[in-house]
Structure formats: C-alpha cells, structure tokens
Scaffold this motif. Structure first.
Motif, PDB file in Angstrom:
ATOM      1  N   GLN A  39       0.844  -1.184   0.000  1.00 53.46           N
ATOM      2  CA  GLN A  39       0.000   0.000   0.000  1.00 53.46           C
ATOM      3  C   GLN A  39       0.882   1.237   0.000  1.00 53.46           C
ATOM      4  OE1 GLN A  39      -2.882   0.044   3.086  1.00 53.46           O
ATOM      5  NE2 GLN A  39      -4.071   1.629   2.124  1.00 53.46           N
ATOM      6  N   SER A  40       0.650   2.113  -0.951  1.00 53.28           N
ATOM      7  CA  SER A  40       1.464   3.325  -1.025  1.00 53.28           C
ATOM      8  C   SER A  40       1.099   4.255   0.130  1.00 53.28           C
ATOM      9  CB  SER A  40       1.266   4.026  -2.365  1.00 53.28           C
ATOM     10  OG  SER A  40      -0.063   4.397  -2.533  1.00 53.28           O
ATOM     11  N   SER A  41       2.088   4.972   0.606  1.00 51.94           N
ATOM     12  CA  SER A  41       1.877   5.865   1.738  1.00 51.94           C
ATOM     13  C   SER A  41       1.778   7.310   1.254  1.00 51.94           C
ATOM     14  CB  SER A  41       3.027   5.731   2.727  1.00 51.94           C
ATOM     15  OG  SER A  41       4.200   6.278   2.180  1.00 51.94           O
ATOM     16  N   GLU A  42       1.342   8.151   2.150  1.00 56.57           N
ATOM     17  CA  GLU A  42       1.239   9.577   1.838  1.00 56.57           C
ATOM     18  C   GLU A  42       2.629  10.167   1.597  1.00 56.57           C
ATOM     19  OE1 GLU A  42      -1.064  12.589   0.716  1.00 56.57           O
ATOM     20  OE2 GLU A  42      -1.841  10.706   1.465  1.00 56.57           O
ATOM     21  N   GLY A  43       3.613   9.713   2.373  1.00 53.53           N
ATOM     22  CA  GLY A  43       4.986  10.182   2.193  1.00 53.53           C
ATOM     23  C   GLY A  43       5.544   9.818   0.838  1.00 53.53           C
ATOM     24  N   GLU A  44       5.244   8.608   0.385  1.00 60.62           N
ATOM     25  CA  GLU A  44       5.703   8.171  -0.939  1.00 60.62           C
ATOM     26  C   GLU A  44       5.081   9.024  -2.039  1.00 60.62           C
ATOM     27  OE1 GLU A  44       5.961   4.092  -3.573  1.00 60.62           O
ATOM     28  OE2 GLU A  44       4.515   4.229  -1.947  1.00 60.62           O
ATOM     29  N   LYS A  45       3.818   9.356  -1.876  1.00 60.14           N
ATOM     30  CA  LYS A  45       3.144  10.197  -2.869  1.00 60.14           C
ATOM     31  C   LYS A  45       3.763  11.603  -2.903  1.00 60.14           C
ATOM     32  CE  LYS A  45      -1.215   7.746  -2.344  1.00 60.14           C
ATOM     33  NZ  LYS A  45      -2.563   7.801  -1.779  1.00 60.14           N
ATOM     34  N   LEU A  46       4.102  12.131  -1.736  1.00 57.38           N
ATOM     35  CA  LEU A  46       4.742  13.452  -1.679  1.00 57.38           C
ATOM     36  C   LEU A  46       6.107  13.426  -2.351  1.00 57.38           C
ATOM     37  CD1 LEU A  46       3.795  14.383   1.986  1.00 57.38           C
ATOM     38  CD2 LEU A  46       3.032  15.589  -0.068  1.00 57.38           C
ATOM     39  N   ILE A  47       6.863  12.365  -2.128  1.00 58.10           N
ATOM     40  CA  ILE A  47       8.174  12.229  -2.759  1.00 58.10           C
ATOM     41  C   ILE A  47       8.031  12.148  -4.273  1.00 58.10           C
ATOM     42  CG2 ILE A  47      10.106  10.619  -3.079  1.00 58.10           C
ATOM     43  CD1 ILE A  47       9.979  10.116  -0.034  1.00 58.10           C
ATOM     44  N   ALA A  48       7.052  11.390  -4.728  1.00 56.65           N
ATOM     45  CA  ALA A  48       6.839  11.231  -6.168  1.00 56.65           C
ATOM     46  C   ALA A  48       6.493  12.559  -6.837  1.00 56.65           C
ATOM     47  CB  ALA A  48       5.738  10.212  -6.417  1.00 56.65           C
ATOM     48  N   LYS A  49       5.836  13.452  -6.116  1.00 60.83           N
ATOM     49  CA  LYS A  49       5.454  14.752  -6.670  1.00 60.83           C
ATOM     50  C   LYS A  49       6.571  15.793  -6.586  1.00 60.83           C
ATOM     51  CE  LYS A  49       0.573  14.277  -5.471  1.00 60.83           C
ATOM     52  NZ  LYS A  49      -0.509  14.794  -4.623  1.00 60.83           N
ATOM     53  N   SER A  50       7.613  15.484  -5.805  1.00 55.42           N
ATOM     54  CA  SER A  50       8.675  16.465  -5.589  1.00 55.42           C
ATOM     55  C   SER A  50       9.865  16.206  -6.507  1.00 55.42           C
ATOM     56  CB  SER A  50       9.131  16.400  -4.125  1.00 55.42           C
ATOM     57  OG  SER A  50       9.867  15.204  -3.907  1.00 55.42           O
ATOM     58  N   ASP A  51      10.938  16.940  -6.273  1.00 61.11           N
ATOM     59  CA  ASP A  51      12.148  16.771  -7.078  1.00 61.11           C
ATOM     60  C   ASP A  51      13.114  15.746  -6.476  1.00 61.11           C
ATOM     61  OD1 ASP A  51      12.932  18.229  -4.890  1.00 61.11           O
ATOM     62  OD2 ASP A  51      14.089  19.688  -6.019  1.00 61.11           O
ATOM     63  N   CYS A  52      12.696  15.018  -5.455  1.00 56.69           N
ATOM     64  CA  CYS A  52      13.564  14.043  -4.777  1.00 56.69           C
ATOM     65  C   CYS A  52      14.093  12.972  -5.726  1.00 56.69           C
ATOM     66  CB  CYS A  52      12.820  13.350  -3.640  1.00 56.69           C
ATOM     67  SG  CYS A  52      12.216  14.452  -2.357  1.00 56.69           S
ATOM     68  N   ILE A  53      13.262  12.560  -6.672  1.00 55.64           N
ATOM     69  CA  ILE A  53      13.650  11.459  -7.558  1.00 55.64           C
ATOM     70  C   ILE A  53      14.791  11.831  -8.499  1.00 55.64           C
ATOM     71  CG2 ILE A  53      11.428  10.303  -7.425  1.00 55.64           C
ATOM     72  CD1 ILE A  53      10.717  11.555 -10.114  1.00 55.64           C
ATOM     73  N   GLY A  54      15.111  13.095  -8.591  1.00 54.62           N
ATOM     74  CA  GLY A  54      16.241  13.508  -9.411  1.00 54.62           C
ATOM     75  C   GLY A  54      17.582  13.184  -8.769  1.00 54.62           C
ATOM     76  N   CYS A  55      17.591  13.014  -7.452  1.00 54.79           N
ATOM     77  CA  CYS A  55      18.840  12.745  -6.728  1.00 54.79           C
ATOM     78  C   CYS A  55      18.840  11.431  -5.951  1.00 54.79           C
ATOM     79  CB  CYS A  55      19.130  13.882  -5.753  1.00 54.79           C
ATOM     80  SG  CYS A  55      19.387  15.471  -6.548  1.00 54.79           S
ATOM     81  N   HIS A  56      17.662  10.883  -5.675  1.00 53.50           N
ATOM     82  CA  HIS A  56      17.563   9.675  -4.847  1.00 53.50           C
ATOM     83  C   HIS A  56      16.737   8.608  -5.549  1.00 53.50           C
ATOM     84  CE1 HIS A  56      19.044  11.868  -1.299  1.00 53.50           C
ATOM     85  NE2 HIS A  56      18.262  12.858  -1.696  1.00 53.50           N
ATOM     86  N   LYS A  57      17.132   7.376  -5.361  1.00 56.69           N
ATOM     87  CA  LYS A  57      16.361   6.196  -5.796  1.00 56.69           C
ATOM     88  C   LYS A  57      16.196   5.290  -4.586  1.00 56.69           C
ATOM     89  CE  LYS A  57      16.183   7.107 -10.187  1.00 56.69           C
ATOM     90  NZ  LYS A  57      15.001   7.741 -10.672  1.00 56.69           N
ATOM     91  N   ILE A  58      15.293   4.358  -4.655  1.00 49.58           N
ATOM     92  CA  ILE A  58      15.067   3.462  -3.529  1.00 49.58           C
ATOM     93  C   ILE A  58      16.296   2.609  -3.241  1.00 49.58           C
ATOM     94  CG2 ILE A  58      13.766   1.440  -2.738  1.00 49.58           C
ATOM     95  CD1 ILE A  58      11.301   2.653  -3.976  1.00 49.58           C
ATOM     96  N   ASP A  59      16.873   2.017  -4.271  1.00 46.14           N
ATOM     97  CA  ASP A  59      17.934   1.045  -4.041  1.00 46.14           C
ATOM     98  C   ASP A  59      19.272   1.385  -4.692  1.00 46.14           C
ATOM     99  OD1 ASP A  59      17.001   0.715  -6.591  1.00 46.14           O
ATOM    100  OD2 ASP A  59      16.883  -1.458  -6.498  1.00 46.14           O
ATOM    101  N   LYS A  60      19.404   2.562  -5.282  1.00 47.80           N
ATOM    102  CA  LYS A  60      20.647   2.940  -5.956  1.00 47.80           C
ATOM    103  C   LYS A  60      21.058   4.355  -5.562  1.00 47.80           C
ATOM    104  CE  LYS A  60      19.703   0.210 -10.060  1.00 47.80           C
ATOM    105  NZ  LYS A  60      19.396   0.241 -11.477  1.00 47.80           N
TER     106      LYS A  60
END
Length: 123
Positions: A39-60
């Motif tokens: 189940q996706s969390s609210e925090g995960e949804k916020l991360i997906a909408k932000s610029d976090c994915i440009g610098c961070h990945k779950i496992d890399k």
C-alpha cells in the motif's frame, strides 16, 4: 478473412473484459519483475510529486544516497523522523558526501515528516 478478424476481435474483447483490474486499489507494484504489492503511503506520494527522484532512488545511489542506505543508517523513531524532516527542509551536506542537498523551504514540516517516515520504512 473478415470473419476471422471479427471472430478474433470478439474473442480478444471477451477475454480482456474478464481480467481483474487493480486500478482503483491503493496498491502499486514495487517492480516490473515482482508480483509483490504494497500500500502506497502519503509520504511516498509526496516524494513522487517532488524533485527528490532527481537525486535519490530506492535502491541505488545517484547524486544522494539511496532510501535503503538512509533507512539502514537511521532507526525508525521520532528522533530520526524529526532529524530527516529538518534536513529535507533545510538541506545540508557532509553526512553523505560533499555534494549538498538542496533546501526545500516551502515544504510543510508535517509533509517532510511523512516523507522521512516513508524513507525510513523502506528497509
């Protein structure tokens, strides 16, 4: 020939109409090769909408550390959640290397806490 195409189309539509659909469920696949769902969390949804994915990945590691590395370093408790939420909002450097993390000063403290809680839960 037209009859074969028509028959194939009817069979195809019939088979696809009986397939299960999870599109309304609040669950997502965790990987292309995985059938495991969570189940996706609210925090995960916020991360997906932000610029976090440009610098961070779950496992890399990209520019910053992976979420798994962060979760291994910090325990899932209020002290770590507050610390990471503060780092998310204020930014910083030196903990994971010389490259600084950009500040996210417009982010609400509660949203940053939800994001930190999700990151620490990916163990």
């Amino acid at each position: 020939m037209k009859i074969k195409i028509l028959l194939f189309g009817i069979i195809f539509l019939g088979l696809t109409s009986f397939s299960a659909s999870d599109s309304d469920a609040p669950y997502v696949n965790i990987g292309k090769k995985s059938n495991i769902k969570y189940q996706s969390s609210e925090g995960e949804k916020l991360i997906a909408k932000s610029d976090c994915i440009g610098c961070h990945k779950i496992d890399k590691k990209l520019i910053g550390p992976s979420y798994l590395d962060i979760a291994k370093k910090y325990p899932l408790n209020e002290k770590s959640i507050n610390y990471l939420a503060s780092k998310i909002i204020k930014g910083g450097s030196g903990v994971w290397g010389a490259i600084p993390m950009a500040a996210h000063s417009t982010l609400k403290k509660e949203d940053a806490k939800l994001m930190a809680k999700y990151i620490l839960s990916v163990k």
